[in-house]
Design a protein around this motif. Structure first.
Motif, short mmCIF file in Angstrom:
data_model
loop_
_atom_site.label_atom_id
_atom_site.label_comp_id
_atom_site.label_asym_id
_atom_site.label_seq_id
_atom_site.Cartn_x
_atom_site.Cartn_y
_atom_site.Cartn_z
N ILE A 5 0.86 -1.18 0.00
CA ILE A 5 0.00 0.00 0.00
C ILE A 5 0.90 1.23 0.00
O ILE A 5 1.84 1.32 0.79
CB ILE A 5 -0.92 0.00 1.23
CG1 ILE A 5 -1.92 -1.15 1.14
CG2 ILE A 5 -1.63 1.33 1.38
CD1 ILE A 5 -2.77 -1.34 2.37
N PHE A 6 0.63 2.13 -0.93
CA PHE A 6 1.38 3.39 -0.99
C PHE A 6 0.46 4.50 -0.48
O PHE A 6 -0.64 4.67 -1.00
CB PHE A 6 1.78 3.70 -2.44
CG PHE A 6 2.56 2.61 -3.10
CD1 PHE A 6 2.02 1.85 -4.11
CD2 PHE A 6 3.86 2.34 -2.69
CE1 PHE A 6 2.76 0.83 -4.71
CE2 PHE A 6 4.60 1.32 -3.28
CZ PHE A 6 4.04 0.56 -4.29
N VAL A 7 0.92 5.19 0.53
CA VAL A 7 0.16 6.33 1.06
C VAL A 7 0.98 7.58 0.78
O VAL A 7 2.12 7.69 1.25
CB VAL A 7 -0.08 6.17 2.58
CG1 VAL A 7 -0.84 7.37 3.12
CG2 VAL A 7 -0.85 4.89 2.86
N THR A 8 0.42 8.48 0.00
CA THR A 8 1.17 9.69 -0.37
C THR A 8 0.32 10.92 -0.10
O THR A 8 -0.92 10.85 -0.08
CB THR A 8 1.50 9.67 -1.88
OG1 THR A 8 0.28 9.43 -2.60
CG2 THR A 8 2.50 8.59 -2.21
N LEU A 9 0.99 12.03 0.11
CA LEU A 9 0.27 13.27 0.33
C LEU A 9 -0.42 13.69 -0.97
O LEU A 9 0.13 13.51 -2.06
CB LEU A 9 1.22 14.38 0.78
CG LEU A 9 1.75 14.26 2.21
CD1 LEU A 9 2.86 15.27 2.46
CD2 LEU A 9 0.63 14.45 3.23
N LYS A 10 -1.60 14.25 -0.86
CA LYS A 10 -2.31 14.74 -2.05
C LYS A 10 -1.52 15.89 -2.67
O LYS A 10 -0.80 16.61 -1.98
CB LYS A 10 -3.72 15.23 -1.65
CG LYS A 10 -4.63 14.08 -1.24
CD LYS A 10 -6.05 14.50 -1.01
CE LYS A 10 -6.89 13.26 -0.72
NZ LYS A 10 -8.31 13.48 -0.73
N ASP A 11 -1.65 16.02 -4.00
CA ASP A 11 -1.03 17.17 -4.67
C ASP A 11 -1.55 18.44 -4.02
O ASP A 11 -2.71 18.52 -3.64
CB ASP A 11 -1.40 17.16 -6.17
CG ASP A 11 -0.71 16.00 -6.88
OD1 ASP A 11 0.29 15.50 -6.32
OD2 ASP A 11 -1.18 15.60 -7.95
N GLY A 12 -0.65 19.39 -3.85
CA GLY A 12 -1.10 20.65 -3.26
C GLY A 12 -0.91 20.70 -1.76
O GLY A 12 -0.89 21.78 -1.16
N VAL A 13 -0.75 19.55 -1.13
CA VAL A 13 -0.48 19.54 0.31
C VAL A 13 1.02 19.72 0.51
O VAL A 13 1.82 19.00 -0.10
CB VAL A 13 -0.93 18.21 0.96
CG1 VAL A 13 -0.54 18.16 2.44
CG2 VAL A 13 -2.44 18.03 0.80
N GLU A 73 -4.30 12.68 2.36
CA GLU A 73 -3.51 11.60 1.74
C GLU A 73 -4.31 10.81 0.72
O GLU A 73 -5.52 10.63 0.84
CB GLU A 73 -2.99 10.65 2.84
CG GLU A 73 -1.93 11.28 3.73
CD GLU A 73 -1.50 10.38 4.88
OE1 GLU A 73 -2.34 9.59 5.38
OE2 GLU A 73 -0.33 10.48 5.31
N ASP A 74 -3.58 10.33 -0.29
CA ASP A 74 -4.13 9.39 -1.26
C ASP A 74 -3.51 8.02 -0.95
O ASP A 74 -2.43 7.95 -0.35
CB ASP A 74 -3.71 9.78 -2.69
CG ASP A 74 -4.47 11.01 -3.18
OD1 ASP A 74 -5.66 11.12 -2.84
OD2 ASP A 74 -3.85 11.84 -3.88
N PHE A 75 -4.19 6.95 -1.39
CA PHE A 75 -3.57 5.63 -1.21
C PHE A 75 -3.72 4.82 -2.50
O PHE A 75 -4.60 5.09 -3.31
CB PHE A 75 -4.18 4.86 -0.03
CG PHE A 75 -5.65 4.57 -0.16
CD1 PHE A 75 -6.60 5.40 0.45
CD2 PHE A 75 -6.11 3.48 -0.88
CE1 PHE A 75 -7.96 5.15 0.35
CE2 PHE A 75 -7.46 3.21 -0.99
CZ PHE A 75 -8.39 4.04 -0.39
N LYS A 76 -2.81 3.89 -2.66
CA LYS A 76 -2.87 3.00 -3.83
C LYS A 76 -2.52 1.59 -3.35
O LYS A 76 -1.55 1.43 -2.59
CB LYS A 76 -1.86 3.47 -4.88
CG LYS A 76 -1.99 2.77 -6.21
CD LYS A 76 -0.93 3.25 -7.20
CE LYS A 76 -0.41 2.08 -8.02
NZ LYS A 76 0.95 2.21 -8.50
#
Lengths: 86, 86
Positions: A5-13, A73-76
């Motif tokens: 699972i990849f957890v990344t900050l949303k664009d713009g954050v 955050e977004d996740f994939k």
């Protein structure tokens, strides 16, 4: 079944950690360093799980409930079968 | 050129964060949760870089110098071309 699972900050954050890494790399003499973003990689083993669809649903539920903050955050989700090909 | 770097704890190194996540997921009622390991995902943009071999060498050098602790961490570099296919 193993999954990532990849957890990344949303664009713009704003990503202060990423910025700090970028500056540190430049300070170490690495040229051409552009944007750096840091996120989380979570490797989960679900022993005995067979059905990819239900595993993907379960993992996405885990992200919504615990692993990712939906506000920033977004996740994939990447299942073992995809990891082998990457 | 965009790239992703995965920094993970070496096998055998205790991962308290991963253990805490695992317990929390089980506590939330998720069944069948086995081993959980947490690592870092670093997304780096090297604008203007063209040659994959030199980019890979540079990124690995970044890992050895800053991004990964060689005593307890492993790292893996994934270039944009691989990210598209995963």
């Amino acid at each position: 079944m193993k999954a990532r699972i990849f957890v990344t900050l949303k664009d713009g954050v704003l990503d202060p950690q990423g910025k700090a890494i970028g500056h540190a790399l430049t300070g170490l003499g690495f040229a051409g360093v552009g944007d750096v973003r840091q996120g989380k990689l979570i490797e989960i083993d679900l022993p005995g799980a067979k059905d990819e669809t239900s595993v993907r649903t379960q993992l996405e539920e885990m992200c919504r409930k615990l692993l990712a903050n939906p506000v920033i955050e977004d996740f994939k989700v990447e299942l073992a079968s995809q990891i082998q090909s990457s």
